[in-house]
Design a protein around this motif. Structure first.
Motif, PDB file in Angstrom:
ATOM      1  N   ILE A 133       1.021  -0.851  -0.019  1.00 35.66           N
ATOM      2  CA  ILE A 133       0.113  -0.111   0.260  1.00 35.66           C
ATOM      3  C   ILE A 133       0.977   1.272   0.044  1.00 35.66           C
ATOM      4  CG2 ILE A 133      -0.132   0.066   2.577  1.00 35.66           C
ATOM      5  CD1 ILE A 133      -2.938   1.424   1.863  1.00 35.66           C
ATOM      6  N   GLU A 134       0.557   2.033  -0.481  1.00 37.33           N
ATOM      7  CA  GLU A 134       1.104   3.337  -0.153  1.00 37.33           C
ATOM      8  C   GLU A 134       0.955   4.270   0.691  1.00 37.33           C
ATOM      9  OE1 GLU A 134       0.818   3.517  -4.298  1.00 37.33           O
ATOM     10  OE2 GLU A 134       1.994   1.654  -4.140  1.00 37.33           O
ATOM     11  N   VAL A 135       0.976   4.703   1.118  1.00 40.69           N
ATOM     12  CA  VAL A 135       0.095   6.296   2.865  1.00 40.69           C
ATOM     13  C   VAL A 135       0.716   7.178   1.991  1.00 40.69           C
ATOM     14  CG1 VAL A 135      -0.682   6.485   4.494  1.00 40.69           C
ATOM     15  CG2 VAL A 135      -0.246   4.552   3.933  1.00 40.69           C
ATOM     16  N   ILE A 136      -0.326   8.585   2.474  1.00 41.33           N
ATOM     17  CA  ILE A 136       0.752   9.845   1.945  1.00 41.33           C
ATOM     18  C   ILE A 136       1.494   9.942   3.382  1.00 41.33           C
ATOM     19  CG2 ILE A 136       0.386  12.287   2.408  1.00 41.33           C
ATOM     20  CD1 ILE A 136      -1.877  11.781  -0.335  1.00 41.33           C
ATOM     21  N   GLU A 137       2.871  10.352   3.538  1.00 42.99           N
ATOM     22  CA  GLU A 137       3.716  10.288   3.784  1.00 42.99           C
ATOM     23  C   GLU A 137       3.098  10.884   5.406  1.00 42.99           C
ATOM     24  OE1 GLU A 137       8.152  11.174   4.402  1.00 42.99           O
ATOM     25  OE2 GLU A 137       7.157  13.507   3.836  1.00 42.99           O
ATOM     26  N   ASP A 138       2.056  11.825   5.407  1.00 38.75           N
ATOM     27  CA  ASP A 138       1.679  12.923   6.148  1.00 38.75           C
ATOM     28  C   ASP A 138      -0.012  12.432   7.108  1.00 38.75           C
ATOM     29  OD1 ASP A 138       2.562  16.689   4.431  1.00 38.75           O
ATOM     30  OD2 ASP A 138       3.732  14.968   5.381  1.00 38.75           O
ATOM     31  N   ASN A 139      -0.339  11.811   6.803  1.00 32.56           N
ATOM     32  CA  ASN A 139      -0.947  10.887   6.778  1.00 32.56           C
ATOM     33  C   ASN A 139      -0.514   9.960   8.329  1.00 32.56           C
ATOM     34  OD1 ASN A 139      -3.563   9.272   7.478  1.00 32.56           O
ATOM     35  ND2 ASN A 139      -4.298   9.241   4.872  1.00 32.56           N
ATOM     36  N   ALA A 140      -0.457  10.106   9.019  1.00 34.23           N
ATOM     37  CA  ALA A 140      -0.293   9.640  10.687  1.00 34.23           C
ATOM     38  C   ALA A 140      -1.032   8.194  10.599  1.00 34.23           C
ATOM     39  CB  ALA A 140       0.638  10.018  11.686  1.00 34.23           C
ATOM     40  N   PRO A 141      -2.491   9.039  11.113  1.00 38.00           N
ATOM     41  CA  PRO A 141      -3.335   8.016  11.192  1.00 38.00           C
ATOM     42  C   PRO A 141      -3.109   6.147  10.362  1.00 38.00           C
ATOM     43  CG  PRO A 141      -4.306   9.788  11.672  1.00 38.00           C
ATOM     44  CD  PRO A 141      -3.220  10.106  10.529  1.00 38.00           C
ATOM     45  N   ALA A 142      -3.387   6.669   8.942  1.00 37.47           N
ATOM     46  CA  ALA A 142      -3.278   5.963   8.185  1.00 37.47           C
ATOM     47  C   ALA A 142      -2.118   4.808   8.148  1.00 37.47           C
ATOM     48  CB  ALA A 142      -3.589   6.677   6.378  1.00 37.47           C
ATOM     49  N   ARG A 143      -0.295   5.389   8.857  1.00 42.80           N
ATOM     50  CA  ARG A 143       0.283   4.713   8.941  1.00 42.80           C
ATOM     51  C   ARG A 143       0.609   3.725   9.866  1.00 42.80           C
ATOM     52  NH1 ARG A 143       4.892   8.913   7.731  1.00 42.80           N
ATOM     53  NH2 ARG A 143       6.805   7.402   8.017  1.00 42.80           N
ATOM     54  N   ALA A 144      -0.147   4.341  10.706  1.00 45.09           N
ATOM     55  CA  ALA A 144       0.078   4.111  12.084  1.00 45.09           C
ATOM     56  C   ALA A 144      -1.752   2.521  11.643  1.00 45.09           C
ATOM     57  CB  ALA A 144      -1.108   4.838  13.128  1.00 45.09           C
ATOM     58  N   LEU A 145      -2.278   2.526  11.314  1.00 45.19           N
ATOM     59  CA  LEU A 145      -3.632   1.814  11.197  1.00 45.19           C
ATOM     60  C   LEU A 145      -2.707   0.308  10.716  1.00 45.19           C
ATOM     61  CD1 LEU A 145      -6.791   0.452  10.670  1.00 45.19           C
ATOM     62  CD2 LEU A 145      -6.611   1.728   8.891  1.00 45.19           C
ATOM     63  N   PHE A 146      -1.426   0.856   9.173  1.00 43.09           N
ATOM     64  CA  PHE A 146      -1.189   0.085   8.420  1.00 43.09           C
ATOM     65  C   PHE A 146      -0.384  -0.902   9.252  1.00 43.09           C
ATOM     66  CE2 PHE A 146      -4.027  -0.511   5.164  1.00 43.09           C
ATOM     67  CZ  PHE A 146      -4.460   0.735   4.862  1.00 43.09           C
ATOM     68  N   SER A 147       0.494  -0.042  10.071  1.00 43.21           N
ATOM     69  CA  SER A 147       2.090  -0.925  10.924  1.00 43.21           C
ATOM     70  C   SER A 147       1.027  -2.054  11.670  1.00 43.21           C
ATOM     71  CB  SER A 147       2.255   0.782  11.340  1.00 43.21           C
ATOM     72  OG  SER A 147       2.532   0.861  10.486  1.00 43.21           O
ATOM     73  N   GLY A 148      -0.062  -1.419  12.462  1.00 43.45           N
ATOM     74  CA  GLY A 148      -1.093  -2.355  13.591  1.00 43.45           C
ATOM     75  C   GLY A 148      -1.283  -3.521  12.526  1.00 43.45           C
ATOM     76  N   PHE A 149      -1.569  -3.468  11.704  1.00 41.26           N
ATOM     77  CA  PHE A 149      -1.314  -4.988  11.004  1.00 41.26           C
ATOM     78  C   PHE A 149      -0.384  -5.567  10.404  1.00 41.26           C
ATOM     79  CE2 PHE A 149      -6.311  -5.673  10.277  1.00 41.26           C
ATOM     80  CZ  PHE A 149      -6.782  -4.437   9.902  1.00 41.26           C
ATOM     81  N   GLY A 150       1.388  -4.642  10.352  1.00 40.49           N
ATOM     82  CA  GLY A 150       2.177  -5.750  10.154  1.00 40.49           C
ATOM     83  C   GLY A 150       2.829  -4.944   9.364  1.00 40.49           C
TER      84      GLY A 150
END
Lengths: 307, 116
Positions: A133-150
């Motif tokens: 997946i590609e997430v906009i760098e400033d979108n911290a909540p999205a990055r955290a969401l995906f990090s939570g899935f590994g």
């Protein structure tokens, strides 16, 4: 096909979302007509920093170019109304989650999380070994969401622009040829980089209107530049230096491109921040619009994900 | 105004309905460009986040047309300030207004650009 979401005991309390009091129904995206799908997508991004809206035609092309499986993709519903969207691209053993979005009035109820979980399972069921997946760098909540899935962050991808500007062609001493679609694709297939999903050879081939410029020097240096063009825009720009210094070869190729298309705006999407041609692009006036972070999840044996 | 979002368009229409300005609205870049070429407006409010042909590309076309050289071109965007400034400068816009618009200052901001 409609699927229930969270069990009732785990759903948000009634009224906690304002007008949406109960959430958690999901259907495959192919059960929704494309115009409505487009509206759901655009509304889910109304308040985004970089909204990137699409027309129906653009979404149709997106689905085609990026092998989006609408049957495997999801629409979330709340109180009988569409509330969010997540698309799944499938190519062999690779999967790609894209355009995840939830309408503002339906947020904070876990819909995004559920859709991501479902798409990971669908990717695994399709025999995929990885999901990106590609997430906009400033979108911290999205990055955290995906990090939570590994998901692990693998690299930065730049989305760049170059406004049209006059250019004097310099004689670099190269023989230059313009290549049609099939020769362009043959050059693209030689590439040694690790493209993102949208710049993958398959995406380029699906887009269709790809040309290339090839430059060769007497001392053996050579390289190529592939691109798509419309009346409005140059896009899908890819550079390949086969022999020589990428900055010098890249600059010569870019000068050829923009000398031949002096009036067109240019977009180059998802170039790696470490791409050896980026200095050449900067020298030719390309600037960063925004940065995406690519994230990747390796799917392990059935029932587990590799973290 | 070239704006694809109905809510944003309605807000601008509501604010400007209380002035003597005549507002024309296009929903996408291509029709916006055609409208601008036909009416030669004093000011063009251009959403940068348009579907298909985005605002930066539309701006590059507008700035290429001699007949629109006297039209003030104002980007309307939610982009971060530094990025907005850079894009606006690079694409030949005369300035920008941040989204969401401030209804108290919007007319004053437009008039400042008109008076140049």
């Amino acid at each position: 096909m409609h699927e229930p979401g969270l069990p009732r005991s785990q759903r948000s309390p009634a009224g906690s979302l304002g007008t949406i009091a109960s959430v958690g129904e999901f259907s495959s995206a192919d059960s929704i007509e494309l115009p409505q799908l487009t509206e759901i997508y655009n509304r889910s991004r109304d308040d985004y920093l970089i909204p990137m809206p699409m027309s129906v035609g653009r979404l149709r092309d997106y689905v085609n170019d990026y092998d989006i499986d609408l049957g495997a993709s999801l629409v979330a519903h709340a109180e009988g109304r569409p509330a969010g969207l997540a698309l799944l691209g499938l190519r062999g053993d690779r999967a790609w989650i894209s355009r995840l979005g939830v309408l503002p009035e339906a947020r904070k109820a876990g819909l995004g999380r559920i859709m991501v979980a479902r798409l990971i399972e669908r990717a695994r069921a399709s025999g995929c070994a990885s999901v990106t997946i590609e997430v906009i760098e400033d979108n911290a909540p999205a990055r955290a969401l995906f990090s939570g899935f590994g998901f692990r962050e693998t690299r930065q991808l730049l989305v760049t622009r170059r406004p049209p500007q006059p250019i004097d062609i310099l004689d670099h001493g190269a023989s230059v040829r313009v290549l049609g679609f099939h020769e362009a694709m043959a050059r693209i297939e030689r590439r040694s980089d690790h493209p993102s999903w949208v710049t993958d050879s398959r995406s380029m081939a699906r887009a269709g209107n790809i040309s290339a410029i090839e430059a060769r020097w007497d001392d053996g240096r050579w390289g190529w530049l592939a691109y798509g063009s419309s009346a409005w825009l140059l896009s899908r720009i890819l550079l390949g230096t086969e022999v020589g210094d990428p900055k010098a070869v890249g600059q010569a190729l870019l000068q050829q491109l923009h000398w031949r298309h002096p009036l067109q705006d240019a977009v180059c999407e998802n170039i790696s921040a470490h791409d050896t041609h980026w200095p050449a692009m900067q020298a030719m006036g390309y600037m960063v619009s925004f940065v995406r972070v690519e994230m990747r999840l390796e799917l392990g044996a059935q029932g587990s994900s590799s973290h | 105004m070239i704006e694809d979002n109905p809510d944003n368009a309605r807000l601008v229409q509501r604010v400007l309905s209380q002035t003597d300005y005549r507002l024309m609205h296009a929903w996408d870049g291509e029709s916006g460009l055609k409208m601008a070429m036909e009416y030669l407006p004093d000011i063009i409010l251009l959403d940068l986040g348009l579907p298909d042909v985005d605002g930066q590309t539309v701006a590059s076309f507008i700035r290429r047309l001699p007949e629109l050289s006297r039209s003030r071109l104002i980007a309307v965007t939610a982009w971060p300030e530094e990025t907005a400034r850079e894009m606006v400068r690079a694409y030949g816009c005369d300035g920008y207004i941040s989204k969401p618009i401030n209804v108290r200052t919007f007319v004053r901001d437009i008039e400042a650009y008109l008076l140049g």
